[in-house]
Design an enzyme around this catalytic site. Structure first.
Site, mmCIF file in Angstrom:
data_model
loop_
_atom_site.group_PDB
_atom_site.id
_atom_site.type_symbol
_atom_site.label_atom_id
_atom_site.label_comp_id
_atom_site.label_asym_id
_atom_site.label_seq_id
_atom_site.Cartn_x
_atom_site.Cartn_y
_atom_site.Cartn_z
ATOM 1 N N ASP A 205 0.899 -1.149 0.000
ATOM 2 C CA ASP A 205 0.000 0.000 0.000
ATOM 3 C C ASP A 205 0.936 1.196 0.000
ATOM 4 O O ASP A 205 1.503 1.546 1.041
ATOM 5 C CB ASP A 205 -0.887 -0.016 1.261
ATOM 6 N N HIS A 206 1.096 1.798 -1.161
ATOM 7 C CA HIS A 206 2.168 2.800 -1.285
ATOM 8 C C HIS A 206 1.973 3.970 -0.331
ATOM 9 O O HIS A 206 2.914 4.694 -0.017
ATOM 10 C CB HIS A 206 2.303 3.294 -2.727
ATOM 11 N N HIS B 204 -6.060 2.803 2.048
ATOM 12 C CA HIS B 204 -5.274 3.941 2.563
ATOM 13 C C HIS B 204 -5.892 4.532 3.829
ATOM 14 O O HIS B 204 -5.210 4.731 4.838
ATOM 15 C CB HIS B 204 -5.192 5.071 1.539
#
Lengths: 521, 391
Positions: A209-210, A272
């Protein structure tokens, strides 16, 4: 961070005694980085520039190679040229010329995937073995699946079928990295987890999950647990509510096909926003061990009260941007975007209210919002403290007192600010809110590394802290699925909002019902 | 340290009244802002630490000012250079000079801000009450105080003592000690003993970090690890730093000595005896699990700055399976890493390294402002090795 005695044994076994006291980031074991989809957009725009940057910083091991596996019929040299071109285009601040580039280019290899997948995988294995022998990677392979999510399970199976998922001698490591989305609902996420776990152990699976690679997100742990001035305030005694915003000023760009079947809730909230929520609200982990942190995050997620079906319409808001003018420029409405159905009801904006059923956060609502084509690109966590007891001040003065807000800015200007009250200079007692600002850019001159660099480095180091674990992913879907289901059943509309606004008015109304307002960012 | 894209906009002014320094600095910043009006990056006065430099000569003071300017983009600070060089009385008509203030600015690597720090050079009569009374009021509150001692550690020096008491962190540089054994013996005073708050860093130790990393990298592959357990010989070469007046034990510079001691410490080598030849070579006779291992420290030519490490060569393994691992400096900016072994040996690799100026090393030492137990152990071993030297 440096290698301490306690961490030392986690890196490799037996440990390299010369690494003691040296930066952990440079202690990557020899390996081959295999990119499935090595000719695709993600590889060209993000992965290879990030790897090149790591290489330039001396962070990649000497015994290292990158192997692309994709359908393009390219020689190694052609592949190298294509990557060179991409770095020129997408990472212009790095020179893709000269000896540095040339030596990096020698690490790049390409293996073609044909329609005969089994035969292609055998060729991949052969190529990988050859490269391993030539660089001395000692059988350590990282498989990065830069392919559509629908191909995750199949690709993993292909890796297993050719005997690459586990080292037969048990000495080398094998890791699998996948990018979100991890399923489209709880059922598909569980299925994906099961399929992958039938091939790789959970500790071999890295779900990227960047967002978690961003400096400010990582700083949340430090901010909370390294500052005694902060952590004691974070509970229902002092906090009135929390607002977490991930706002984008751009539209969906070229992602219409994906976005129209996904929507903002699945695209941003399920991963996110819930990741950030968990970091802000979780209990202190017993250590910074990756599993200890991930345990606490999942525990927090499981403490979030599921939204009852009858409450969905009051505690969630859907929105969709219409056509309009954004900073003087006419922009399309969502339904006019490429690859979007003209009558699409997909939400490009979501606001929702969550409650956490634990002692710390009882009665403190958490408001989340995210959207496309909003007024600004800004992401932040705002912790709004309770009003002060006002007996000291008369009514006029008390009316001027605004509650304290601690805000953690994630992007674009990473930093932390605190709003507090101060007396206006003069003979009368006038009170004004003032802001105390800490900006990363002003305090630390070196830029934060790109999120992908941090995450790729961690995957090669075997550090799972910033990666999502299977139970977290499933817990997140457990929260999100009933909302989607209720929206579907009640045909809850996506309310229209203008580009450049802060979303539909219904989101403001949701806050107003609680006597609150969204922050103006 | 990233220094790319830094644009220095220095502005300097002589101040005759130290009480006016803050006012004058405010004026100076206005001028800097005016001079930088065409810059897109806004000016930010960012004082992250107090950096006191104890300079005992005009040269040291000047050198310190240059170094601080170089690191201002990454470590903007209030630097106070305490210059205790004896002051010449101003001649008639010449204004008295109590201090010089300079703003030093650099654009951040992202290019979105110009970070500014400031240097205050104080020319003080060496008198403890003057040092304390002049420096303390100028310190920025609530940020760390770092004391940088560019040369030998002062002894029985009351000026230095008062500065040391103010410091949270001390930067030393054992490469510049005139008498290495004596200097190294003094360092433990600055290393934190249990419970002490002040920490210290040695630029010489910072200078070998790249070497340590590259040597360690040789042994990251599991297949190479066993060579460490069966060491045969270690060679460290360095550029000759001898001069006619040097004492024998001072011939070995601190950086190669630290590197050798670090390697011995990590690999369980116990020094038994140290031999010194007339050609300036030191041979440390050590033992690894009862086997003798020689560590040779040998001076070579003078192509690189004196005292700098030229090469580190490790030979290990059984007679039938011997490997050699080499890290060699070929210029100020390039290091070659290579190995000769029976398994997979890569061709020599040339690596670019940042030329390690004092400013670069100071920046690195400032970033590592915490206790370094590896350094402390290496220091103890270095002292032990120097004590065992026999001619």
């Amino acid at each position: 961070m440096v290698v301490e005695d306690s961490q030392f044994t986690n890196l490799d076994n037996p440990p390299n005694p010369l690494r003691r006291g040296l930066p952990r980031e440079k202690a990557i074991m020899p390996c081959v980085f295999v990119i499935f989809g090595g000719t695709g957009d993600l590889a060209h725009r993000k992965l290879l520039p990030a790897l090149y940057h790591l290489y330039r910083g001396g962070l990649l091991p000497r015994k290292f190679a990158i192997l692309s596996y994709a359908s393009g019929d390219l020689t190694d040299d052609q592949y190298r040229e294509s990557i060179q071109e991409s770095i020129r285009n997408f990472a212009p601040s790095m020179s893709a010329e000269g000896s540095k580039w040339e030596s990096f280019a020698q690490l790049l290899h390409h293996c073609r995937r044909t329609s005969d997948v089994a035969e292609s995988m055998q060729r991949l294995k052969k190529r990988l073995t050859e490269i391993d022998s030539s660089v001395g990677a000692e059988g350590n392979y990282l498989f990065y699946l830069a392919v559509p999510p629908s191909a995750f399970a199949l690709t993993a199976k292909g890796i297993k079928d050719v005997g690459l998922a586990q080292d037969p001698e048990g000495r080398a490591w094998r890791r699998l990295v996948i990018e979100k989305p991890f399923g489209t609902d709880l059922q598909s996420a569980r299925r994906l987890n099961q399929e992958l776990q039938s091939i790789f152990r959970e500790d071999q699976i890295y779900r990227i999950d960047h967002y978690l690679g961003k400096e400010t997100v990582q700083n949340m742990l430090v901010f909370r647990f390294a500052n005694e001035v902060v952590e004691p305030l974070l509970n229902s005694t002092y906090v009135d509510h929390i607002q977490i915003t991930v706002a984008e000023s751009i539209g969906i760009e070229q992602r219409g096909k994906f976005y129209d079947v996904t929507g903002a809730l699945r695209d941003i909230v399920q991963n996110h926003l819930l990741q950030v929520t968990s970091l802000v609200c979780m209990e202190p982990p017993p250590s910074l061990d990756p599993e200890a942190v991930r345990d606490e995050k999942t525990k927090l997620l499981r403490s979030i009260r599921p939204i009852r079906p009858e409450d969905v319409n009051y505690t969630t808001v859907r929105g969709q941007y219409s056509a309009g003018v954004f900073l003087g420029e006419h922009v399309k409405g969502y339904r006019e975007e490429d690859d979007v159905k003209p009558d699409s009801d997909t939400e490009t904006y979501v606001a929702l209210k969550l409650n956490i059923d634990n002692r710390r956060w009882h009665g403190v609502p958490i408001y989340l919002r995210t959207g496309k084509r909003l007024a600004k690109r800004v992401s932040e966590v705002a912790i709004r403290l309770r009003n002060v007891p006002q007996m000291l001040f008369d009514d006029t003065q008390a009316a001027e007192i605004q509650p304290n807000v601690i805000s953690l800015q994630i992007q674009p200007d990473e930093g932390i600010s605190v709003r507090f009250q101060a007396k206006l200079p003069g003979l009368t007692l006038d009170i004004r809110p003032v802001k105390m600002d800490f900006k990363y850019g002003a305090a630390f001159a070196p830029s934060a590394p790109e999120a992908y660099e941090r995450l790729l480095l961690d995957a090669m180091l075997g550090d799972t802290s910033l990666y999502a674990r299977d139970d977290f992913v499933e817990a997140a879907w457990e929260l999100v699925d009933p909302i989607i289901e209720r929206w579907r059943l009640t045909q809850m509309p996506a309310n229209s909002y203008l580009p450049g606004s802060w979303g539909p008015k219904e989101a403001d109304e949701m806050m107003a019902r609680d006597g609150r307002k969204w922050r103006r960012l | 340290m990233k220094n790319d894209g830094l644009i220095a906009v220095p502005t300097t002014e002589i101040v005759s009244d130290l009480r006016k320094i803050d006012d004058r600095l405010t004026e100076l910043y206005k001028r800097v802002a005016g001079a930088a009006a065409d810059l897109t990056a806004p000016i930010v006065r960012a004082l992250l630490l107090n950096l006191i430099v104890y300079a005992r000569s005009a040269e040291e003071a000047e050198e310190a000012a240059v170094n601080i300017s170089e690191i201002s983009g990454t470590h903007p600070c209030r630097a106070i250079i305490v210059d205790v060089t004896p002051i010449q009385q101003p001649s008639a008509g010449q204004s008295s000079e109590a201090g010089i203030i300079t703003t030093v600015c650099g654009i951040t690597s992202r290019g979105d801000r110009t970070l500014c720090g400031e240097i205050i050079t104080l020319r003080l009569t060496p008198r403890a009450d003057q040092v304390i009374g002049s420096v303390t009021p100028l310190l920025i509150g609530d940020v760390p105080v770092v004391l940088w001692v560019p040369g030998d550690i002062p002894q029985a020096d009351p000026d230095f003592e008062v500065l040391f008491l103010m410091a949270d962190h001390v930067l030393l540089d054992s490469r510049r000690f005139a008498d290495l054994p004596a200097g190294l013996n003094l360092i433990p005073r600055f290393c934190p003993h249990e419970g002490a708050e002040c920490t210290s860093a040695d630029l010489s130790w910072a200078s070998i970090q790249t070497w340590r990393e590259l040597i360690a990298q040789h042994f990251d592959p599991l297949s190479m690890r066993h060579y460490l357990a069966k060491l045969q010989r270690v060679d460290v070469t360095f550029t000759d730093s001898r001069d006619a007046q040097s004492r024998p034990e001072a011939w070995v510079p601190s950086a190669p000595l630290f590197l050798a001691c670090w390697f011995m410490l990590c690999t369980g080598l116990q020094p038994r005896e140290v031999e010194r030849s007339d050609r300036g070579q030191f041979i440390i006779h050590a033992e690894q699990e009862g086997r003798p291992v020689e560590i040779r420290l040998s001076p070579t030519g003078k192509e690189l700055p004196k005292g700098r490490i030229g090469a580190f060569v490790v030979r290990g393994g059984d007679p039938s399976d011997t490997a050699t691992f080499i890290v060699k400096s070929v210029s100020m900016t390039e290091i070659v890493v290579t190995e000769e072994c029976p398994g997979v040996c890569l061709p020599p690799q040339v690596l670019d390294v940042v030329p390690e100026s004092d400013a670069v090393l100071a920046a690195r030492a400032l970033d590592a402002d915490r206790r370094d137990v590896v350094y402390e152990d290496v220091l103890k071993m270095a002292v032990q090795v120097l004590k065992r030297i026999r001619s």
